[in-house]
Design an enzyme around this catalytic site. Structure first.
Site, mmCIF file in Angstrom:
data_model
loop_
_atom_site.group_PDB
_atom_site.id
_atom_site.type_symbol
_atom_site.label_atom_id
_atom_site.label_comp_id
_atom_site.label_asym_id
_atom_site.label_seq_id
_atom_site.Cartn_x
_atom_site.Cartn_y
_atom_site.Cartn_z
ATOM 1 N N SER A 101 75.592 27.546 -23.360
ATOM 2 C CA SER A 101 74.964 28.441 -24.327
ATOM 3 C C SER A 101 73.504 28.674 -23.960
ATOM 4 C CB SER A 101 75.131 27.856 -25.734
ATOM 5 O OG SER A 101 74.886 28.818 -26.723
ATOM 6 N N ASP A 119 61.399 25.329 -37.637
ATOM 7 C CA ASP A 119 60.508 26.454 -37.897
ATOM 8 C C ASP A 119 60.354 27.334 -36.660
ATOM 9 O OD1 ASP A 119 60.083 25.702 -40.524
ATOM 10 O OD2 ASP A 119 58.259 24.570 -40.078
ATOM 11 N N HIS A 158 83.388 28.860 -28.546
ATOM 12 C CA HIS A 158 82.085 28.740 -27.885
ATOM 13 C C HIS A 158 81.791 27.307 -27.429
ATOM 14 C CE1 HIS A 158 78.059 29.778 -26.761
ATOM 15 N NE2 HIS A 158 77.508 29.058 -27.708
#
Length: 276
Positions: free
Chosen positions: A89, A192, A253
């Site tokens: 990925s 974040d 995936h």
């Protein structure tokens, strides 16, 4: 001058050709431990790396593929020998970019369910109405919504994630990054920054003009995944002329978790070919 950023690493096996694993978004090197042990028993030295903002590696001010590829290149250069690099990925994009920019560091490349293309921010890549849109923003929102200060147990965190992350396998994967910190809990993920820079992670930096990696490349895709489409093959072949695509049945995936035996056997056969 500040010290260079070093990635957290763990190596299994003392001798043999080196194989290096790079995880995907929300992952960490430990995700590959079971597979690494099997390869170490086969006679490999297997290094599991944590990318920045994941696992035990430092947090950075931004998420950028060029930055990650440079940090990874520094780690591989320190080994003093070419390696077989396996990336899944997001880690697959980092691995592909490194191969194109620093090909001498690699013996071979393995890319797991990822293509060197930009993925859509919303919606899918096909006309299939059942195709799942990218869930990663929702995952981050759900993880950040958990009140770590009042969290009692990991089971409570699992229950809180369930509406946004219905897959038990994926929740277990995410919760590996939730750890005890003194009397409370914390995420080993820089949520974040990862959330802010998701658009960057969907893309793929333009390789240097004329760049291509001429070493052997194994491209493993989940047959039930839309991350690798037939339309991606010309782009992949242009950058990696010796690429061979293997689609794993009944896998999405997270190929290596959904079909681990097939994945390991496919990888073993490839390693036998490139190490002789």
């Amino acid at each position: 001058m500040t010290d260079p950023v070093r990635l957290a690493a763990r190596t299994l096996g003392d001798t043999g050709p080196r194989v290096v694993f790079v995880h995907g978004l929300f992952g960490q090197g430990r995700n590959w431990t079971t597979i690494a042990r099997q390869l170490a028993e086969d006679g490999h030295r297997v290094t599991l790396l944590d990318l920045p903002n994941h696992g035990h590696s430092p947090w950075t001010e931004r998420v950028d593929y060029l930055d990650m590829a440079e940090l990874l290149a520094a780690e591989l250069a320190a080994f003093g020998e070419p390696v077989t690099l396996v990336g899944h990925s997001m880690g697959g994009k980092v691995a592909m970019l490194l191969a194109l920019r620093s090909p001498a560091l690699l013996r071979a490349l393995v890319v797991v369910d990822m293509a060197p293309v930009e993925y859509p921010e919303t919606g899918g890549r096909t006309e299939d109405p059942d195709e799942e849109a990218s869930p990663f923003a929702a995952f981050i929102t759900a993880m950040k919504a958990i009140d770590l200060g009042s969290l009692a147990t990991r089971e409570d965190a699992d229950a809180a994630l369930r509406p946004a992350v219905p897959s038990t396998m994926v929740r277990s994967f995410l919760l590996q990054s939730l750890v005890r910190d003194g009397g409370g809990w914390r995420w080993r993920l820089n949520l974040d920054v990862l959330g802010r820079d998701l658009a960057t992670l969907r893309g793929f930096p333009e390789p240097p003009a004329g760049a291509h990696f001429d070493g052997p490349v194994l491209w493993i895709a989940g047959a039930n995944s839309h991350y690798v489409l037939d339309t991606d093959r010309p782009r992949m072949a242009g950058l990696f002329p010796l690429v061979r695509l293997v689609r794993v049945k009944n896998a999405g995936h997270w190929v290596h978790s959904e079909a681990p035996e097939v994945f390991v056997e496919t990888l073993r056969r490839f390693l036998q070919q490139v190490e002789t």
